[in-house]
Design a protein around this motif. Sequence first.
Motif, PDB file in Angstrom:
ATOM      1  N   LEU A  28      -2.118 -10.228  -0.605  1.00 42.85           N
ATOM      2  CA  LEU A  28      -0.840  -9.913   0.046  1.00 42.85           C
ATOM      3  C   LEU A  28       0.324 -10.211  -0.890  1.00 42.85           C
ATOM      4  N   VAL A  87      -1.167 -11.795   8.873  1.00 42.23           N
ATOM      5  CA  VAL A  87      -2.229 -11.553   7.897  1.00 42.23           C
ATOM      6  C   VAL A  87      -3.148 -12.765   7.777  1.00 42.23           C
ATOM      7  N   TYR A 147       3.711  -4.499   4.627  1.00 44.45           N
ATOM      8  CA  TYR A 147       4.304  -5.526   3.766  1.00 44.45           C
ATOM      9  C   TYR A 147       4.827  -4.899   2.469  1.00 44.45           C
ATOM     10  N   GLY A 164      -1.017  -4.774   5.179  1.00 49.28           N
ATOM     11  CA  GLY A 164      -0.721  -4.786   3.755  1.00 49.28           C
ATOM     12  C   GLY A 164       0.222  -3.664   3.365  1.00 49.28           C
TER      13      GLY A 164
END
Length: 471
Positions: free
Chosen positions: A420, A404, A299, A296
């Motif tokens: 996400l 993920v 990202y 996370g």
Amino acid sequence: MDLKSPGAAHVSKGSPNTKETAADQTSQEGYSSRVITVVFLSLLLDLLGFTLILPLLPSILDHYSQKDDAVYNSLQNLVDWFRITVRIPLDSKYNSVLFGGLIGSLFSLLQFISSPVIGVASDCYGRRPLVLLSTVGVMASYVLWVFSRSFSIFLLSRVVGGICKGNVSLCTAMVADLRNPQARNRGMAMIGVAFSLGFTLGPLLGAYFAQRPKEAGEFYQGPALLALAFSAADLLYIFVMLPETLRRDSEVNDINSVVQGPGDLLNPVALFNFTAITRTDHAPPAQKMKNLKVLGMVYFTYLFLFSGLEFTLSFLTHQRFGFSSMDQGKMFFFIGITMATIQGGFARRIKPGHQIKTVRLAFISLIPAFLLIGIAWNMLLLYSGLMLYSYSAAVVVPCLSTQVSEHGSSSQKGMVMGILRSLGALARACGPIVASSVYWLAGAETCFLIYAVLFIVPLVLLNQVEKSKDD
């Protein structure tokens, strides 16, 4: 029978159990292909409608600036304050980019709030009902756009769209529901292709349908009606073709049994820690949670840096090369086509387990990409950097999404992908503000140099995922 189970070794090649397993695999492959196709076409219709407005924003903002709208004037004062603070020259082109960026940040902030909620709701009530509801909400936003005689109504249409637009996180959740890792990877790549095609073709259609005689009505009504038509077609297509991908034995009937408190879905700290997932009865093991938190952060960091430089790219090309709106359109068309080609030909064929390696290579490629763009004084250097930029943009999000999607139980995929998506929306809301400030305070070359070096941060974080996975 599971072919990896201890008893599988005693099953002969031609046994009924083996044939049954082969038939099940064929059935699963056919089901996965159907889901991926429906998700791809549905998302493409959605994105075509969503991107029609992009080339029209400067003209729309200029249109409303002449109407002395109180809400418009308030936002313009905010843009002017920011422009003066970071020393941006007074230029109508820059003003349009900044004002459009402000509206884009508002949209992303609304996505940050709504994406986890929509994802959790889909875990409780199914993907299909939430996709249909989300599409109806998006249609309502386009209806408001059609009749937006004032800037206030136009802004309301963007607010409604930002709150209701859950199709992307729901589509990733539907792909995450697929049991086959290779199918999940292919599905995430096709979502990327839908994005690339949508953001390539949509703006062209928007610009074309905005060309209408003055007596035919407001120039934006043609694209607005087309967006409404795309959304209506998407709703009908989903209603007829989309299966429910959430397995019935995985549904949760009470949303309160999934989320302990609203803070788990609204508090940024809780979102970065995926706290809502740890509070459920099927919380992943500690090792999995550690990987998920790091992914996370990777990202978010990637999109924070990338969206910032993506936003300042319009400043650089206009300032250094004198790019017109048409030149900008050609540049983004090149980026979109390159991304779609890479996603359709390469990204969807990445083997399970190779996503981290692919993302690492993409992060390494972004360093010379933005260095080349930052120092570019001719088209060869600029487009060489844009080629590397396009490769990275094509593979990072699909690969990270696939990675993920392997986390969480089957009843948590909507929550995982929604969180996400929320982290990505927060990054896209904040990234352009920070990057444009650095750009104008430090200069283009310094800004792109600093950001190119900063891509080492997600690269280091990514190595932590690999180490924790190997432990």
